[in-house]
Design a protein around this motif. Sequence first.
Motif, PDB file in Angstrom:
ATOM      1  N   GLN A  27      11.635 -38.742 -39.409  1.00 18.40           N
ATOM      2  CA  GLN A  27      10.570 -39.468 -38.730  1.00 18.40           C
ATOM      3  C   GLN A  27       9.888 -40.502 -39.635  1.00 18.40           C
ATOM      4  OE1 GLN A  27       8.391 -35.933 -37.472  1.00 18.40           O
ATOM      5  NE2 GLN A  27       8.947 -36.312 -35.336  1.00 18.40           N
ATOM      6  N   ILE A  28       9.763 -40.182 -40.913  1.00 18.68           N
ATOM      7  CA  ILE A  28       9.043 -41.102 -41.800  1.00 18.68           C
ATOM      8  C   ILE A  28       9.960 -42.155 -42.423  1.00 18.68           C
ATOM      9  CG2 ILE A  28       7.338 -39.335 -42.348  1.00 18.68           C
ATOM     10  CD1 ILE A  28       8.631 -39.023 -45.071  1.00 18.68           C
ATOM     11  N   ALA A  29      11.267 -42.023 -42.223  1.00 20.40           N
ATOM     12  CA  ALA A  29      12.220 -42.948 -42.856  1.00 20.40           C
ATOM     13  C   ALA A  29      11.978 -44.393 -42.426  1.00 20.40           C
ATOM     14  CB  ALA A  29      13.644 -42.531 -42.537  1.00 20.40           C
ATOM     15  N   ALA A  30      11.459 -44.601 -41.225  1.00 20.69           N
ATOM     16  CA  ALA A  30      11.219 -45.958 -40.734  1.00 20.69           C
ATOM     17  C   ALA A  30       9.961 -46.579 -41.337  1.00 20.69           C
ATOM     18  CB  ALA A  30      11.092 -45.942 -39.206  1.00 20.69           C
ATOM     19  N   ARG A 156      12.152 -31.807 -55.838  1.00 19.02           N
ATOM     20  CA  ARG A 156      11.239 -32.682 -55.097  1.00 19.02           C
ATOM     21  C   ARG A 156      12.025 -33.798 -54.423  1.00 19.02           C
ATOM     22  NH1 ARG A 156       5.469 -34.442 -57.244  1.00 19.02           N
ATOM     23  NH2 ARG A 156       5.067 -32.483 -56.116  1.00 19.02           N
ATOM     24  N   HIS A 157      11.733 -34.007 -53.150  1.00 11.89           N
ATOM     25  CA  HIS A 157      12.273 -35.134 -52.383  1.00 11.89           C
ATOM     26  C   HIS A 157      11.063 -35.990 -52.019  1.00 11.89           C
ATOM     27  CE1 HIS A 157      15.791 -36.586 -49.935  1.00 11.89           C
ATOM     28  NE2 HIS A 157      14.811 -37.290 -49.395  1.00 11.89           N
ATOM     29  N   ALA A 158      11.051 -37.238 -52.465  1.00 14.17           N
ATOM     30  CA  ALA A 158       9.822 -38.034 -52.366  1.00 14.17           C
ATOM     31  C   ALA A 158      10.049 -39.371 -51.688  1.00 14.17           C
ATOM     32  CB  ALA A 158       9.243 -38.244 -53.761  1.00 14.17           C
ATOM     33  N   TYR A 159       8.953 -39.862 -51.064  1.00 12.56           N
ATOM     34  CA  TYR A 159       8.935 -41.175 -50.440  1.00 12.56           C
ATOM     35  C   TYR A 159       7.662 -41.904 -50.881  1.00 12.56           C
ATOM     36  CZ  TYR A 159      12.459 -39.223 -47.291  1.00 12.56           C
ATOM     37  OH  TYR A 159      13.588 -38.631 -46.782  1.00 12.56           O
ATOM     38  N   THR A 160       7.761 -43.215 -50.991  1.00 15.30           N
ATOM     39  CA  THR A 160       6.610 -44.032 -51.355  1.00 15.30           C
ATOM     40  C   THR A 160       6.303 -45.024 -50.239  1.00 15.30           C
ATOM     41  OG1 THR A 160       8.029 -45.630 -52.502  1.00 15.30           O
ATOM     42  CG2 THR A 160       7.089 -43.841 -53.810  1.00 15.30           C
ATOM     43  N   GLY A 161       5.053 -45.428 -50.170  1.00 19.17           N
ATOM     44  CA  GLY A 161       4.636 -46.357 -49.129  1.00 19.17           C
ATOM     45  C   GLY A 161       5.133 -47.772 -49.373  1.00 19.17           C
ATOM     46  N   THR A 162       5.210 -48.546 -48.322  1.00 18.01           N
ATOM     47  CA  THR A 162       5.542 -49.963 -48.432  1.00 18.01           C
ATOM     48  C   THR A 162       4.271 -50.737 -48.778  1.00 18.01           C
ATOM     49  OG1 THR A 162       5.092 -50.398 -46.100  1.00 18.01           O
ATOM     50  CG2 THR A 162       7.316 -49.651 -46.672  1.00 18.01           C
ATOM     51  N   ASP A 163       4.362 -52.057 -48.760  1.00 15.25           N
ATOM     52  CA  ASP A 163       3.179 -52.885 -49.032  1.00 15.25           C
ATOM     53  C   ASP A 163       2.083 -52.650 -48.009  1.00 15.25           C
ATOM     54  OD1 ASP A 163       4.450 -53.952 -51.203  1.00 15.25           O
ATOM     55  OD2 ASP A 163       5.131 -55.762 -50.177  1.00 15.25           O
ATOM     56  N   TYR A 164       2.463 -52.177 -46.821  1.00 12.01           N
ATOM     57  CA  TYR A 164       1.466 -51.916 -45.782  1.00 12.01           C
ATOM     58  C   TYR A 164       0.699 -50.618 -46.051  1.00 12.01           C
ATOM     59  CZ  TYR A 164       3.993 -55.521 -43.196  1.00 12.01           C
ATOM     60  OH  TYR A 164       4.577 -56.695 -42.819  1.00 12.01           O
ATOM     61  N   ASP A 165       1.311 -49.707 -46.803  1.00 15.67           N
ATOM     62  CA  ASP A 165       0.682 -48.420 -47.119  1.00 15.67           C
ATOM     63  C   ASP A 165       0.702 -48.211 -48.631  1.00 15.67           C
ATOM     64  OD1 ASP A 165       0.240 -47.624 -44.388  1.00 15.67           O
ATOM     65  OD2 ASP A 165       2.390 -47.220 -44.247  1.00 15.67           O
ATOM     66  N   ASN A 166       0.137 -49.139 -49.345  1.00  9.57           N
ATOM     67  CA  ASN A 166       0.154 -49.094 -50.806  1.00  9.57           C
ATOM     68  C   ASN A 166      -0.583 -47.854 -51.318  1.00  9.57           C
ATOM     69  OD1 ASN A 166       0.692 -50.011 -53.404  1.00  9.57           O
ATOM     70  ND2 ASN A 166      -1.267 -51.079 -53.525  1.00  9.57           N
ATOM     71  N   GLY A 167       0.058 -47.120 -52.206  1.00  9.59           N
ATOM     72  CA  GLY A 167      -0.557 -45.921 -52.764  1.00  9.59           C
ATOM     73  C   GLY A 167      -0.184 -44.646 -52.043  1.00  9.59           C
ATOM     74  N   LEU A 168       0.416 -44.770 -50.863  1.00  9.58           N
ATOM     75  CA  LEU A 168       0.816 -43.581 -50.107  1.00  9.58           C
ATOM     76  C   LEU A 168       2.075 -42.975 -50.720  1.00  9.58           C
ATOM     77  CD1 LEU A 168       0.478 -41.750 -47.578  1.00  9.58           C
ATOM     78  CD2 LEU A 168       1.979 -43.360 -46.366  1.00  9.58           C
ATOM     79  N   ASP A 216      -0.770 -39.253 -36.789  1.00  7.65           N
ATOM     80  CA  ASP A 216      -0.236 -39.004 -35.451  1.00  7.65           C
ATOM     81  C   ASP A 216       0.974 -38.078 -35.520  1.00  7.65           C
ATOM     82  OD1 ASP A 216      -0.298 -39.459 -32.632  1.00  7.65           O
ATOM     83  OD2 ASP A 216       1.427 -40.787 -32.847  1.00  7.65           O
ATOM     84  N   LEU A 217       1.858 -38.300 -36.518  1.00  6.58           N
ATOM     85  CA  LEU A 217       3.022 -37.428 -36.686  1.00  6.58           C
ATOM     86  C   LEU A 217       2.599 -35.998 -37.017  1.00  6.58           C
ATOM     87  CD1 LEU A 217       5.723 -39.473 -38.662  1.00  6.58           C
ATOM     88  CD2 LEU A 217       5.842 -38.622 -36.315  1.00  6.58           C
ATOM     89  N   ILE A 218       1.625 -35.862 -37.908  1.00  8.69           N
ATOM     90  CA  ILE A 218       1.148 -34.526 -38.282  1.00  8.69           C
ATOM     91  C   ILE A 218       0.605 -33.799 -37.059  1.00  8.69           C
ATOM     92  CG2 ILE A 218      -0.558 -33.278 -39.651  1.00  8.69           C
ATOM     93  CD1 ILE A 218       1.769 -34.438 -41.270  1.00  8.69           C
ATOM     94  N   ALA A 219      -0.154 -34.521 -36.216  1.00  5.01           N
ATOM     95  CA  ALA A 219      -0.721 -33.915 -35.011  1.00  5.01           C
ATOM     96  C   ALA A 219       0.379 -33.553 -34.012  1.00  5.01           C
ATOM     97  CB  ALA A 219      -1.726 -34.875 -34.376  1.00  5.01           C
ATOM     98  N   GLN A 220       1.343 -34.460 -33.830  1.00  3.01           N
ATOM     99  CA  GLN A 220       2.440 -34.189 -32.896  1.00  3.01           C
ATOM    100  C   GLN A 220       3.237 -32.951 -33.305  1.00  3.01           C
ATOM    101  OE1 GLN A 220       5.065 -37.525 -32.251  1.00  3.01           O
ATOM    102  NE2 GLN A 220       3.374 -38.974 -32.056  1.00  3.01           N
ATOM    103  N   ASN A 221       3.462 -32.798 -34.598  1.00  5.22           N
ATOM    104  CA  ASN A 221       4.247 -31.676 -35.101  1.00  5.22           C
ATOM    105  C   ASN A 221       3.428 -30.402 -35.284  1.00  5.22           C
ATOM    106  OD1 ASN A 221       6.681 -33.137 -35.254  1.00  5.22           O
ATOM    107  ND2 ASN A 221       6.088 -34.031 -37.209  1.00  5.22           N
ATOM    108  N   ASN A 222       2.111 -30.525 -35.087  1.00  2.17           N
ATOM    109  CA  ASN A 222       1.205 -29.370 -35.153  1.00  2.17           C
ATOM    110  C   ASN A 222       1.222 -28.686 -36.519  1.00  2.17           C
ATOM    111  OD1 ASN A 222      -0.754 -27.704 -33.976  1.00  2.17           O
ATOM    112  ND2 ASN A 222       0.767 -26.162 -33.412  1.00  2.17           N
ATOM    113  N   TYR A 223       1.290 -29.478 -37.590  1.00  2.00           N
ATOM    114  CA  TYR A 223       1.207 -28.922 -38.933  1.00  2.00           C
ATOM    115  C   TYR A 223      -0.241 -28.547 -39.229  1.00  2.00           C
ATOM    116  CZ  TYR A 223       5.753 -31.211 -39.580  1.00  2.00           C
ATOM    117  OH  TYR A 223       7.050 -31.631 -39.447  1.00  2.00           O
TER     118      TYR A 223
END
Length: 248
Positions: A27-30, A156-168, A216-223
């Motif tokens: 889900q977060i790959a996009a 650890r499997h990690a992802y970093t934010g794009t320029d739109y989500d800098n620091g994420l 929104d993803l966290i809420a949808q998945n009910n984590y």
Amino acid sequence: MEPIRKFNRFELKYLLSMEQARKLKQQIAAYMLPDQYAWDSGDYVISSLYYDSPDLQCYWEKIDGLKFRKKLRVRIYETEENITEASIVFVEIKQRYDKTIQKRRIAIPYRDAMTLCDERRLPDEYDEKDRPVMEEVLAMIEERNLQPTLITSYFRHAYTGTDYDNGLRITFDSNIRYRINDLDLASKNLGKYIVSPDRVILEIKANEKVPYWLTDLIAQNNYRLIRISKYCTGLDMENEFPRKIEVY
């Protein structure tokens, strides 16, 4: 690359099943980018040596929920090569002030980290820019009489934010283990599981705020948020009184 010596952020943690983790990665790959330092598999291994006082002051500060607390660790991002005295490690002071995480760290050879943290003196040679953090480490060790206490290791499997989500940053930690003996980061001793091997700890790390698409993803998945420390949970497991993971 110039190492980042100081940064602030907040962290959110969740406990997922393997299937939940697999689904969320899709889900977060996009929205996010794979960690550029990961292996071809997308994973890498982190091992951390934690220091604490004889009366476990760092442990109890976490258990008691102190709003201001800090801990010392030596961390290595492992490669296929064996860890040697020349391997670069990070000496980190991780500090929490209310809900904000602050880190101060230096990247130095493993032998120099042991000189600093175990022999309690400055290495013979070092970057002068690292001196303030080194002196803070020494002061903390002397004040609390810190000693090597526990090692954690995990994939650890990690992802970093794009320029739109800098620091994420989003991380998935699995195969999480600990040991209280053989406290040498170069050891291949895997230790015991901290959480069940079919569980993954998800961490969301952000500088300011979590983007809407992710909440929104966290809420949808009910984590549900959890309160967990790998270091404290390892000590709990070793002493055979594992505390129930706090769920919000």
